[in-house]
Motif scaffolding. Structure first.
Motif, short mmCIF file in Angstrom:
data_model
loop_
_atom_site.label_atom_id
_atom_site.label_comp_id
_atom_site.label_asym_id
_atom_site.label_seq_id
_atom_site.Cartn_x
_atom_site.Cartn_y
_atom_site.Cartn_z
N PRO A 194 -55.41 23.11 133.68
CA PRO A 194 -55.17 23.62 132.29
C PRO A 194 -56.07 22.85 131.36
O PRO A 194 -56.96 21.70 131.59
CB PRO A 194 -53.59 22.84 132.18
CG PRO A 194 -53.56 22.08 133.09
CD PRO A 194 -54.41 22.43 134.21
N ASP A 195 -56.26 23.24 130.10
CA ASP A 195 -57.13 22.44 129.22
C ASP A 195 -56.56 21.64 128.53
O ASP A 195 -55.46 21.17 128.37
CB ASP A 195 -57.58 23.78 127.91
CG ASP A 195 -58.33 24.81 128.54
OD1 ASP A 195 -58.91 24.56 129.59
OD2 ASP A 195 -58.39 25.93 127.94
N CYS A 236 -55.85 19.71 125.23
CA CYS A 236 -55.42 19.92 123.83
C CYS A 236 -55.55 18.87 122.91
O CYS A 236 -55.88 18.89 121.78
CB CYS A 236 -54.30 20.70 123.73
SG CYS A 236 -54.12 22.47 124.45
N LEU A 278 -51.83 18.79 127.53
CA LEU A 278 -52.26 19.80 128.03
C LEU A 278 -51.92 21.22 127.63
O LEU A 278 -50.74 21.24 126.92
CB LEU A 278 -52.12 19.70 129.62
CG LEU A 278 -52.40 18.44 130.31
CD1 LEU A 278 -51.99 18.72 131.89
CD2 LEU A 278 -53.91 18.20 130.07
N SER A 279 -52.57 22.34 127.78
CA SER A 279 -52.41 23.59 127.55
C SER A 279 -51.13 24.06 128.12
O SER A 279 -50.46 25.20 127.41
CB SER A 279 -53.46 24.42 127.62
OG SER A 279 -53.93 24.83 128.91
N THR A 280 -50.90 23.62 129.14
CA THR A 280 -49.25 24.05 129.66
C THR A 280 -47.92 23.46 128.83
O THR A 280 -47.22 23.99 129.22
CB THR A 280 -49.36 23.66 131.09
OG1 THR A 280 -49.58 22.13 131.09
CG2 THR A 280 -50.41 24.39 131.83
N ASN A 307 -44.46 27.85 123.94
CA ASN A 307 -45.10 28.32 122.70
C ASN A 307 -45.16 27.47 121.77
O ASN A 307 -45.36 27.95 120.66
CB ASN A 307 -44.58 29.77 122.40
CG ASN A 307 -44.61 30.79 123.60
OD1 ASN A 307 -45.44 31.06 124.39
ND2 ASN A 307 -43.67 31.75 123.72
N LEU A 339 -47.21 24.78 121.22
CA LEU A 339 -48.51 24.52 120.88
C LEU A 339 -49.27 25.89 120.13
O LEU A 339 -50.06 25.72 118.97
CB LEU A 339 -49.53 24.24 122.26
CG LEU A 339 -49.17 22.95 122.77
CD1 LEU A 339 -50.07 22.68 124.08
CD2 LEU A 339 -49.53 21.69 121.82
N SER A 340 -48.98 26.97 120.71
CA SER A 340 -49.73 28.04 120.17
C SER A 340 -49.08 28.42 118.53
O SER A 340 -49.80 28.89 117.61
CB SER A 340 -49.29 29.47 121.00
OG SER A 340 -48.10 29.74 121.12
N SER A 400 -53.66 23.89 116.12
CA SER A 400 -54.42 23.13 116.81
C SER A 400 -54.20 21.45 116.57
O SER A 400 -54.64 20.75 117.08
CB SER A 400 -55.92 23.63 116.94
OG SER A 400 -56.30 23.23 115.58
N ASN A 434 -52.66 17.97 116.25
CA ASN A 434 -51.65 17.48 117.06
C ASN A 434 -52.30 15.91 117.00
O ASN A 434 -53.62 15.57 116.88
CB ASN A 434 -51.68 17.94 118.18
CG ASN A 434 -52.85 17.87 119.43
OD1 ASN A 434 -53.28 16.80 119.67
ND2 ASN A 434 -53.38 19.17 119.49
#
Length: 834
Positions: free
Chosen positions: A278-279, A281, A295-297, A318, A320-321, A325, A327
């Motif tokens: 995962p990316d 973030c 992480l993006s997860t 959901n 994070l989305s 961005s 944080n």
């Protein structure tokens, strides 16, 4: 629930040019293109200086200072640190003194062209003073991308100008990692020689944590080699690099004193093509060599200095989305503070428990103040704030509220008895008090008056032994009842700011009260209304009441009592003779288990399979406990997995979650339904794993799964990589004839004329089935050992015949010899026949 408060430490009016600072935040929040403005804000370790890196319209730096002596600030002229120019500013770093007694740290302003200006704040001289200016890079064409301070080294990522013969791939690896020894003393700042620690690397962000430096890749840069899937940990003192990844919690490689990036990751190239981590973030150093990662997860984890990756907390799906961005995260004395958009999470890092969730008015930036490193501090558009913990007050009620609480006991009792009464006569509170027919509400009201009077007078009166036992047994219920009434009273008088906290506490108290006793039809409808009107508060209450905890592997645990699980897992709610309101039938309500599944699916869908497993464990222990429910399917009771499946939408968008729920049930019909879904989706890897896992449970399930997979093998070649596994799963009772019948029955129609040299054949061949047929044929032709024990000689010798007289012995011997000869020939014939 932990009571927390946001206390404002400093207003922007205490800083120099506070109006300009407030205007900057207001303009940044109002501009959609500047939502990530807090990434350009830096704070000093003591929180006295705020540095704003300006990107547009001109690059520069604005510094806002807080003086400790206010009269000096008002009387003298301030020497502000305001820089403007054409060269962009990369970052600012604080360099500590070699000797702590020498004074405050030195501020280093790093420009993109490699120039560094060292400034020092002197309050006695009313402002900032420039110490000296130096150059970091050797080449005038080099650019500084990122910079950090680690021990007595200044470390930066430098971009070298591309050569004329370089291609696109090599241009992505034109960066290098450099370091310089730095020392601050009374005479100024002294720098050592430049040493290049890593050549030919991609663009990295340098993050200092203790004695380690983490090199995180730029996710905006897409590399053909996939090097963005890994990041490096480097010890500047020993020049040791380690290659890490955010998946599988594995340390991929460690190399000592390797200066070329391509050689460093050569052994990892094959592994990079097989992983999909995962990316990253968000990140934050802990100061002891560890690194916090978002992480993006949705997982917040910590990368230990030894390479281990430990999960701490899983954000709602959901989250994070939905929050953008922006944080920020930090650790304060084993408490993780995390901001996602305008929501602040406080997490216990030892167990992953969510302590508090606070809604904020604007985005904030978390920072660590060296003067108070145990309390979370944040910078917002209105000033600096600190999170403090308030002691939990003991619930006290005024005199009028106490009378209302006692009156509520009779009203509730009147409603309770009216529902169970067969008479049409209306029952009133006055009849309950005067009639003397029902002693329970009168006794409860007397107990409540005595409890409230003792709490008000703060005197522990000596009662009889029986009354002491009664009051001690009812202590928790009485305290909860008084606390609930106290919350209701506080909500009436509360401001709009505190109303949300009181509402959440009230919802939690009501849900806990409803689930602690007999849940009738009317209370169930009331519970449904709470979940419908307050979904977020209900979700928080579920986690608190059931004590739900999620460990690093995603498994749920609960410390709820068995009686509470009995109410939750009840398939049919108890019926009661309740009255209809105005002759109208009330709408049907969802059972408690379905309510909880709906809430989990809305806020944390990934928890639903684990919650089903947890519920099945509680239901499966019914034989050992006093309560239990039959697992047989009927019109009155459905299996738990079917009840959990009802919360999923029917459009098929959550088929993966449906497969997990079906597999968690461990029922043959559900497992075969999951197998058919996986076949329809073409998830062959997961299908092979499911077959290997569940074929060992029962021979009947093994045969059904094998036949289903054999049908797919007959129709296409997608299962070719898993044929060896499939042949090992062949049941014992399968014959060559039955296998060939299944294959021939499921062969695809050969309507299309394929050429003799077709490359993508879709039909099964005899060569593919040959190992299976040979295995089954050998099993069929293997000699049977069913009658082998008949042919074996007896292990015990026959008994010795009795002795006879000499005259008669010869006649008996001849007669016995004839009998043995005839019986031996008969046994030989029988053996031959066998």
């Amino acid at each position: 629930m932990t009571l927390l408060a946001l206390e404002q430490v400093t207003d922007f009016a205490d800083f120099t040019r506070g109006k300009d600072l407030k205007e900057f935040f207001n303009q940044a929040y109002s501009n959609i293109s500047s939502q990530n403005c807090l990434s350009d804000v830096r704070l000093s370790p003591d929180g006295r200086h705020i540095h704003v890196i300006v990107r547009q319209p001109k690059s520069g730096l604005m510094t806002h200072d807080k003086y400790q002596r206010a009269p000096l600030m008002q009387c003298q002229k301030h020497l502000d640190l305001v820089l403007t120019g054409k060269v962009p500013i990369v970052d600012v770093i604080y360099i500590p003194q070699s000797k702590p007694e020498d004074g405050t740290s030195v501020l280093g302003v790093i420009f993109e062209n490699g120039r560094v200006e060292f400034w020092k704040f002197l309050e006695c001289r009313s402002g900032w003073h420039l110490l000296q200016t130096v150059d970091l890079c050797k080449s005038p064409r080099a650019k500084v991308i990122s910079v950090c301070m680690c021990q007595n080294f200044i470390i930066w990522c430098e971009e070298r100008p591309p050569s004329e013969n370089s291609n696109t791939v090599s241009s992505n690896f034109r960066f290098c990692i450099c370091k310089k020894n730095i020392e601050v003393n009374e005479g100024g700042v002294s720098l050592g020689n430049v040493k290049i620690a890593l050549h030919n690397n991609p663009q990295y962000t340098t993050i200092s944590s203790g004695d380690l430096v983490y090199l995180l890749p730029d996710m905006r840069e897409n590399s053909s080699m996939g090097v963005s899937k890994v990041f490096l940990a480097w010890s500047p003192e020993h020049d040791i690099f380690k290659v890490h990844s955010t998946c599988c919690c594995t340390l991929m490689k460690s190399s000592s004193k390797e200066s070329d990036f391509k050689r460093l990751v050569t052994d990892c190239i094959g592994l990079l093509s097989t992983i999909n981590p995962p990316d990253i973030c968000g990140f934050s150093p802990t100061g002891c060599g560890d690194l916090l990662l978002l992480l993006s997860t949705g997982w917040v984890c910590i990368m230990k200095r030894d390479g281990g990756l430990r999960n701490i907390y899983k954000l709602p799906d959901n989250c994070l989305s939905a929050s953008g961005s922006q944080n920020s995260l930090n650790i304060y004395n084993e408490i993780l503070a995390l901001t996602i958009g305008r929501t602040l999470f406080l997490i216990d890092t030892k167990c992953g428990l969510e302590l508090e969730r606070i809604s904020l008015k604007t985005e904030v930036l978390l920072f660590v103040n060296t003067l108070d490193s145990h309390s979370p501090q944040m910078l917002s558009a209105t000033g600096l704030f600190v999170i403090t913990q308030n002691p939990k007050p003991f619930p006290t009620l005024p005199e009028d509220s106490s009378a209302l609480l006692v009156e509520a006991v009779f009203e509730e009792a009147c409603k309770y008895y009216q529902q169970r009464s067969l008479s049409s006569t209306q029952l009133t509170v006055e009849k309950l008090k005067k009639g003397g027919m029902f002693q329970a509400p009168i006794s409860l009201a007397a107990i409540l008056r005595d409890y409230l009077s003792n709490q008000k007078n703060k005197t522990g009166e000596k009662h009889s032994t029986g009354q002491e036992r009664l009051m001690s047994s009812l202590e928790s219920e009485l305290r909860s009842l008084v606390l609930l009434e106290d919350i209701k009273t506080s909500m009436v008088k509360a401001s709009e700011k505190d109303l949300e906290n009181y509402s959440e506490s009230l919802v939690q108290q009501e849900i806990c009260r409803l689930l602690s006793g007999e849940l009738e039809r009317e209370n169930l409808q009331y519970l449904n209304g709470i979940f419908y009107l307050f979904p977020t508060y209900s979700w928080h209450a579920i986690q608190a009441v059931l004590h739900l905890r999620c460990n690093g592997e995603g498994l749920l645990s609960s410390k709820a009592a068995a009686d509470l699980w009995k109410i939750i897992l009840s398939p049919v709610q108890p019926t009661a003779n309740f009255a209809h309101c105005n002759g109208q039938q009330k709408h049907s309500a969802l059972p408690v288990f379905e309510l909880l599944c709906h809430s989990i699916f809305k806020f944390q869908p990934s928890w639903l399979p684990s919650f089903l497993e947890l519920a099945q464990q509680q239901s499966g222990g019914s034989s050992k406990s006093s309560w239990g429910y039959s697992m047989k399917e009927s019109s009155e009771s459905l299996p738990l997995y079917k009840r959990a499946l009802t919360v999923l939408p029917c459009n098929g968008t959550y088929q993966q979650l449906e497969v997990e729920l079906l597999l968690c049930s461990e029922r043959p019909k559900a497992i075969m339904q999951a197998v058919r879904i996986l076949i329809k989706q073409g998830q062959w890897v997961q299908l092979a794993q499911v077959a290997e896992r569940f074929c060992r449970q029962s021979p009947l399930l093994n045969k059904e799964i094998f036949c289903a997979l054999l049908c797919e093998v007959s129709q296409h070649r997608n299962l070719d990589p898993y044929l060896d596994l499939l042949w090992t799963l062949c049941p014992e009772d399968m014959t060559v004839t039955s296998i060939l019948n299944i294959v021939l029955k499921n062969l695809p129609d050969s309507t299309q004329n394929s050429g003799p040299f077709e490359t993508h054949g879709s039909q099964v061949t005899i060569g593919l089935l040959k190992p299976l047929l040979r295995k089954v044929l050998q099993r069929e032709t293997k000699p049977s050992q069913r009658y082998a024990d008949i042919l074996q000689s007896p292990t015990v010798p026959p008994l010795t015949p009795p002795r006879q007289p000499k005259g008669l012995f010869r006649d008996a011997e001849q007669k016995e010899t004839k009998q043995r000869t005839s019986s031996g020939s008969q046994a030989t014939c029988q053996a031959r026949l066998v």
